[in-house]
Design a protein around this motif. Structure first.
Motif, PDB file in Angstrom:
ATOM      1  N   ARG A 295      68.785  36.020  46.845  1.00 22.42           N
ATOM      2  CA  ARG A 295      68.179  35.884  48.178  1.00 22.42           C
ATOM      3  C   ARG A 295      68.161  37.221  48.918  1.00 22.42           C
ATOM      4  O   ARG A 295      67.152  37.598  49.522  1.00 22.42           O
ATOM      5  N   LEU A 296      69.258  37.938  48.842  1.00 24.74           N
ATOM      6  CA  LEU A 296      69.347  39.234  49.527  1.00 24.74           C
ATOM      7  C   LEU A 296      68.405  40.259  48.907  1.00 24.74           C
ATOM      8  O   LEU A 296      67.823  41.091  49.616  1.00 24.74           O
ATOM      9  N   MET A 299      64.842  39.121  50.212  1.00 27.38           N
ATOM     10  CA  MET A 299      64.613  39.027  51.648  1.00 27.38           C
ATOM     11  C   MET A 299      65.048  40.264  52.433  1.00 27.38           C
ATOM     12  O   MET A 299      64.707  40.388  53.611  1.00 27.38           O
ATOM     13  N   THR A 300      65.807  41.163  51.825  1.00 31.38           N
ATOM     14  CA  THR A 300      66.299  42.333  52.567  1.00 31.38           C
ATOM     15  C   THR A 300      66.033  43.610  51.782  1.00 31.38           C
ATOM     16  O   THR A 300      65.623  43.579  50.616  1.00 31.38           O
ATOM     17  N   GLU A 301      66.312  44.724  52.443  1.00 30.43           N
ATOM     18  CA  GLU A 301      66.198  46.037  51.811  1.00 30.43           C
ATOM     19  C   GLU A 301      67.576  46.646  51.586  1.00 30.43           C
ATOM     20  O   GLU A 301      67.707  47.855  51.386  1.00 30.43           O
ATOM     21  N   GLU A 302      68.591  45.834  51.589  1.00 27.96           N
ATOM     22  CA  GLU A 302      69.958  46.322  51.395  1.00 27.96           C
ATOM     23  C   GLU A 302      70.088  46.981  50.019  1.00 27.96           C
ATOM     24  O   GLU A 302      69.488  46.519  49.044  1.00 27.96           O
ATOM     25  N   ILE A 307      74.721  44.732  48.125  1.00 28.34           N
ATOM     26  CA  ILE A 307      74.467  43.322  47.822  1.00 28.34           C
ATOM     27  C   ILE A 307      75.506  42.805  46.836  1.00 28.34           C
ATOM     28  O   ILE A 307      76.003  41.672  46.959  1.00 28.34           O
ATOM     29  N   ARG A 335      63.891  42.618  42.019  1.00 28.81           N
ATOM     30  CA  ARG A 335      63.461  42.870  43.403  1.00 28.81           C
ATOM     31  C   ARG A 335      62.033  43.399  43.430  1.00 28.81           C
ATOM     32  O   ARG A 335      61.210  42.941  44.242  1.00 28.81           O
ATOM     33  N   GLN A 339      59.018  41.304  45.197  1.00 35.51           N
ATOM     34  CA  GLN A 339      58.360  41.839  46.391  1.00 35.51           C
ATOM     35  C   GLN A 339      56.899  42.159  46.150  1.00 35.51           C
ATOM     36  O   GLN A 339      56.075  42.085  47.065  1.00 35.51           O
TER      37      GLN A 339
END
Length: 342
Positions: A295-296, A299-302, A307, A335, A339
């Motif tokens: 999920r991270l 949904m994120t750019e971490e 992560i 990822r 994306q």
């Protein structure tokens, strides 16, 4: 006089509560030991009050007056031990009981001030009442080392203990005032009424514990009737604990700790996860961690390293290996593909 039998009955009730705490296996060992210690101190104090007023035995008066400065931190430690790690509990025990030892020494100093000892006892009760109030403000979820099905009960007991500490403070101040004005009969009556009040409260606690035990026993019998459905509910509860409380982030998470948080024996949780998910508990926790990592990533750019830590994986190599096994691609590649699909 009323205070004589009531004090001894109160001591007996505290002993019963101590035995109940000793057998409360779902609590961590340190917390169980602290609750047993607390009820033992309370039983000793109640018995000494009874001996004092029943037989006029004043030889133990010095010990009786010291007990409150140990009881107050014991109440706090019993509850706070359910909110911190074992190492944190040991550290808090050292600090608080070390402080109680220092206060005990200070109480025996020859200070020619009226109400000196009573003032110290009152300050101790006031300080720990505030500490309990601060703990209580965090809500039931603060008891992270207790079974989830006990969190609400423990929070209510914490609030109850806070009120009783405040009541004890006010009663001690009032009794000290009566003794200071040579009103020993009135002081004895006040202690009698206070003992009766605490006896009723302690008896209610015993009834509550028995009721909770009976309820748990009946619940277990009902679970045995519909084992398949109950196992599914148990796995759902475990997943909810892992996600809602972010318990999966703890890389040192064990079956025992997760089972205790869910409120069931280790064996029951292990069997349920194996029956419903077809994996062991360690693998089940890893699946939850991987789902959060996925999920991270999407949904994120971490950064992937961050992560990995947030998902509860100790090493980068283990994270990459487990993620690729579950999702068929390395985290970075997954990822990029996910994306680009948006």
């Amino acid at each position: 006089m009323i205070s004589i039998p009531v004090s001894f009955l109160l001591a007996a009730v505290f002993l019963v509560l101590g035995i109940a705490a000793l057998n409360w296996r779902s609590l961590p060992t340190a917390a169980r030991a602290l609750f047993v210690w607390l009820f033992s101190l309370l039983a000793l104090e109640a018995a000494m009050v009874g001996v004092r007023f029943a037989f006029g035995f004043f030889e133990l008066l010095a010990l009786q007056r010291v007990l409150p400065v140990w009881i107050a931190p014991s109440v706090y430690l019993a509850f706070v031990s359910l909110t911190v790690s074992a190492e944190g509990t040991r550290r808090l025990i050292a600090w608080n009981f070390g402080g109680a030892a220092i206060v005990t020494f200070v109480m025996h100093l020859p200070v020619p001030v009226i109400g000196y000892i009573d003032g110290i006892i009152s300050a101790s009760y006031a300080l720990y009442t505030l500490a309990l109030a601060r703990l209580w403000r965090h809500g039931p979820d603060v008891f992270c080392n207790a079974p989830t099905n006990m969190a609400g009960l423990l929070h209510r007991l914490l609030g109850f203990s806070m009120v009783l500490m405040l009541a004890s403070l006010l009663i001690d101040v009032f009794v000290a005032y009566l003794f200071a004005h040579q009103s020993e009969v009135a002081a004895a009556l006040a202690i009698s009424l206070a003992s009766m009040f605490f006896l009723l409260i302690a008896f209610a606690a015993v009834v509550g514990v028995i009721g909770l035990r009976f309820g748990q026993g009946r619940q277990k019998r009902e679970e045995n009737v519909g084992s398949g459905a109950q196992q599914a509910e148990l796995v759902t509860a475990a997943r909810k604990v892992l996600i809602d409380q972010e318990f999966y982030r703890d890389p040192s998470l064990t079956l025992t700790r997760l089972a205790r948080r869910v409120g069931v024996p280790d064996r029951d949780l292990s069997r349920a996860v194996n029956a419903v998910e077809g994996v062991n508990v360690s693998q089940f926790v890893n699946l939850v961690r991987l789902a959060e990592a996925e999920r991270l990533l999407v949904m994120t750019e971490e950064p992937i390293g961050k992560i990995q830590e947030q998902a509860g994986f100790l090493t980068r190599s283990n994270f990459y290996r487990e993620f690729q096994k579950a999702y068929g691609a390395a985290p970075g590649v997954y990822r990029k593909n996910a994306q680009s699909a948006f």
